[in-house]
Design an enzyme around this catalytic site. Sequence first.
Site, PDB file in Angstrom:
ATOM      1  N   CYS A 112       0.639  -1.099  -0.158  1.00 30.24           N
ATOM      2  CA  CYS A 112       0.068   0.085   0.151  1.00 30.24           C
ATOM      3  C   CYS A 112       0.900   1.066   0.233  1.00 30.24           C
ATOM      4  O   CYS A 112       1.352   1.712   1.083  1.00 30.24           O
ATOM      5  CB  CYS A 112      -0.974   0.020   1.029  1.00 30.24           C
TER       6      CYS A 112
ATOM      7  N   CYS B 100      -0.420   4.127   2.062  1.00 34.64           N
ATOM      8  CA  CYS B 100      -0.300   3.884   3.593  1.00 34.64           C
ATOM      9  C   CYS B 100       1.189   4.208   4.055  1.00 34.64           C
ATOM     10  O   CYS B 100       1.444   4.955   5.098  1.00 34.64           O
ATOM     11  CB  CYS B 100      -0.834   2.571   3.971  1.00 34.64           C
ATOM     12  N   ASP B 101       2.133   3.630   3.434  1.00 38.45           N
ATOM     13  CA  ASP B 101       3.608   3.635   3.608  1.00 38.45           C
ATOM     14  C   ASP B 101       4.453   4.388   2.677  1.00 38.45           C
ATOM     15  O   ASP B 101       5.575   4.850   3.144  1.00 38.45           O
ATOM     16  CB  ASP B 101       4.007   2.038   3.401  1.00 38.45           C
TER      17      ASP B 101
END
Length: 312
Positions: free
Chosen positions: A135, A138-139
């Site tokens: 992701c 997200c990261d």
Amino acid sequence: MGEKYEAIIIGGGPAGLTAGIYLTRERVKALLLEKMVPGGTPLNAVRIENYPGFPSTISGRELMDRFVSQAKGNGLEIVEFQEVIGVKKEGDLFTVETAEGFYETYGLIVAVGTIPLRLGIPGEEEYVGRGVSFCATCDGPFFKDGVVAVIGGGDSAFEEALFLANMAKSVYIIHRRDAFKAQKVLQERASKNERISFFLNRRPVEIRGKEYVKELVLENVKTGEREIVNVDGVFVYVGSKPATSFLGELIERDENGFILTDENMSTKTEGLYAAGDVRKKTLRQISTAVADGALAAFSLTKYLLEMKIHRP
Ligand code: NAP
């Protein structure tokens, strides 16, 4: 046993939420069960550019917030964090089992989407959360000014590589063939981006590091030669698969596990419909998921009326 519904939708992505909007507008007593929070895969998309009606783009989160508010506004009941673990049918009635309990319904729409595939190479599992990610949204921010590899040649790989290029110093798109599947507009944009470069005809064979990822080992698929690329992160976008074991023999699947339906979204079991990415289909997009959701809801409403379960 919990409350009895006319319809239960499993999965709160674009297909499930659309089905919810259409069912509730027919005043069908409907419940949507979502294993996390509603929104589905688009929640991870920074920009949605090919869903009609938003010419200057919209974030996946904002688009899905609008779906959710429209569904709730029409009276759809949504229960979050309810993973369905089993479905049984006796007579006309389905029993849906979650970790929390049981629900009963006369009609069911399965819209659970897909889950990301893994590479299955050494280091992949070991370094999840320490450089390996599925992701970028997200990261990605953890890799500011770093060097990251994105594995895959489809829409997801390109969209996420373009997103990562806003933060990382260098983004390598690693693909096992010499031609990409991704939409041409994304390919053009990536080619023009100075931070993105391509490693073609290479497949990843190992991810190495110490505390965090440090190296990605690639193998040239034509020559068999191996090379080591220094990276801080590896983002894996090699496709996805449906997870439908909870449906047992109630559905037919293709060789990859996708649910077979007819053009009305009906499965082999009466009263059971499938919609969205979980279905065998040629194009997986928000627009096609929306169409599936509308059709599944229409077919299910017709079934409930014919069975005299729902009164007009
Ligand atoms: P995908 O289209 O299935 O592409 C997966 C890519 O990973 C392919 O290039 C494939 O290579 C490669 N791959 C598969 N297994 C591999 C392995 N073991 N090692 C290395 N590479 C491997 O998956 P996706 O990009 O996640 O997209 C899934 C669906 O969602 C698609 O229908 C896509 O169009 C849709 N989607 C749409 C949008 C959008 O419209 N904005 C955004 C994201 C996703 P090969 O090409 O050799 O098979």
